[in-house]
Each structure stands twice: as C-alpha cells, then as structure tokens.
Design a protein around this motif. Structure first.
Motif, PDB file in Angstrom:
ATOM      1  N   GLU A  79     -14.025   9.605  -9.746  1.00 58.52           N
ATOM      2  CA  GLU A  79     -13.205  10.163  -8.546  1.00 58.52           C
ATOM      3  C   GLU A  79     -12.871   9.121  -7.258  1.00 58.52           C
ATOM      4  N   TRP A  80     -13.712   7.975  -7.034  1.00 58.36           N
ATOM      5  CA  TRP A  80     -13.549   7.426  -6.067  1.00 58.36           C
ATOM      6  C   TRP A  80     -12.350   6.250  -6.266  1.00 58.36           C
ATOM      7  N   ALA A  81     -12.425   5.761  -7.658  1.00 59.39           N
ATOM      8  CA  ALA A  81     -11.289   5.165  -8.331  1.00 59.39           C
ATOM      9  C   ALA A  81      -9.934   5.560  -8.113  1.00 59.39           C
ATOM     10  N   ARG A  82     -10.096   6.974  -8.676  1.00 61.10           N
ATOM     11  CA  ARG A  82      -8.775   7.679  -8.438  1.00 61.10           C
ATOM     12  C   ARG A  82      -8.126   7.747  -6.954  1.00 61.10           C
ATOM     13  N   HIS A  83      -9.100   8.063  -5.967  1.00 60.42           N
ATOM     14  CA  HIS A  83      -8.879   7.939  -4.757  1.00 60.42           C
ATOM     15  C   HIS A  83      -8.232   6.574  -3.919  1.00 60.42           C
ATOM     16  N   LEU A  84      -8.816   5.472  -4.755  1.00 66.27           N
ATOM     17  CA  LEU A  84      -8.370   4.310  -4.338  1.00 66.27           C
ATOM     18  C   LEU A  84      -6.988   3.948  -5.032  1.00 66.27           C
ATOM     19  N   ALA A  85      -6.761   4.290  -6.141  1.00 63.01           N
ATOM     20  CA  ALA A  85      -5.346   4.141  -6.848  1.00 63.01           C
ATOM     21  C   ALA A  85      -4.268   4.936  -6.331  1.00 63.01           C
ATOM     22  N   ALA A  86      -4.726   6.382  -6.013  1.00 69.34           N
ATOM     23  CA  ALA A  86      -3.836   7.230  -5.723  1.00 69.34           C
ATOM     24  C   ALA A  86      -3.511   7.674  -4.221  1.00 69.34           C
ATOM     25  N   ASP A  87      -4.528   7.145  -3.510  1.00 70.70           N
ATOM     26  CA  ASP A  87      -4.755   7.451  -2.221  1.00 70.70           C
ATOM     27  C   ASP A  87      -4.683   9.044  -1.747  1.00 70.70           C
ATOM     28  N   THR A  88      -5.610   9.607  -2.422  1.00 70.09           N
ATOM     29  CA  THR A  88      -5.673  11.149  -2.383  1.00 70.09           C
ATOM     30  C   THR A  88      -7.125  11.360  -1.760  1.00 70.09           C
ATOM     31  N   LEU A  89      -7.281  12.793  -1.452  1.00 71.40           N
ATOM     32  CA  LEU A  89      -8.591  13.123  -0.944  1.00 71.40           C
ATOM     33  C   LEU A  89      -9.546  13.119  -2.148  1.00 71.40           C
ATOM     34  N   SER A  90     -10.679  12.621  -1.537  1.00 69.95           N
ATOM     35  CA  SER A  90     -11.697  12.992  -2.930  1.00 69.95           C
ATOM     36  C   SER A  90     -12.333  14.141  -2.958  1.00 69.95           C
ATOM     37  N   ASP A  91     -13.023  14.735  -3.948  1.00 68.30           N
ATOM     38  CA  ASP A  91     -13.741  16.109  -3.932  1.00 68.30           C
ATOM     39  C   ASP A  91     -15.263  15.604  -3.300  1.00 68.30           C
TER      40      ASP A  91
END
Length: 115
Positions: A79-91
């Motif tokens: 989830e954190w890697a996704r946040h870093l890659a896409a600059d989206t809010l985390s769950d």
C-alpha cells in the motif's frame, strides 16, 4: 561471478530467504533481519521510507516469511509503495492493522510506540 547458496536459504539480494520458514503464521522477532526490521519500523514511523524499492524489499520478506498475501506488514508495504508510485491516499485501516500486527509479532510493544 556466481555465489554458492545453501539449499535451505536462497536470496536475490543480501536478505536471506529461509525456505523452511516460508509463509509460517508465526513470526519470531529474532528471525526478522535487522534491515527488514528497520524498514518495517520506518513504515510505522512519522518519516516512512520514500524509496519504493526499499519498501518492496520489506514487502517481499513479509510475504515470504509472514502470512503471504494476507500478512498485514506485506499489505501495508505494498500500500505504501502504491502511494509513493501513484501519489494517492493510503488506506488508514490497513495502517492501523499493520501497527497492531507489529505488536503481535513483537517488533513493537504496542502500536502507539511507533507513531
């Protein structure tokens, strides 16, 4: 150029993968390599790692040695890697589950200690 590896452990980097201990439901805090523990604690801290490769290294270890795809440390790392890659809010629910999990595996005494 090639490196001999023990048939019980395999690695694609300097973090060993213990084949005999893969996807066990029980994590002993002494079995968590120092680098993985440091990254994992960082993910729970106020200044988490910002390099997705570092985060994915921890994710891989938790996937292999934890509960697979349902392991809370694995899920939060992804989830954190996704946040870093896409600059989206985390769950935030995954984060809370991750913090609670760290206390159950013995990396933290209680979830609030790492915040």
């Amino acid at each position: 150029m090639s490196q001999q590896q023990n048939p019980e452990t395999v690695s694609i980097d300097d973090i060993p993968v213990d084949i005999g201990n893969m996807q066990s439901a029980e994590i002993n805090p002494t079995d968590v390599p120092d680098e993985i523990e440091s990254i994992t604690r960082g993910l729970a801290g106020e200044q988490p790692p910002t390099n997705p490769i570092v985060v994915l290294k921890a994710a891989r270890w938790w996937f292999l040695h934890g509960k697979g795809g349902t392991d809370p440390a694995y899920r939060w790392s992804i989830e954190w890697a996704r946040h870093l890659a896409a600059d989206t809010l985390s769950d935030s629910n995954q984060y809370e589950e991750f913090l609670a999990y760290l206390a159950t595996v013995g990396i933290a005494e209680e979830p609030a200690v790492l915040r």
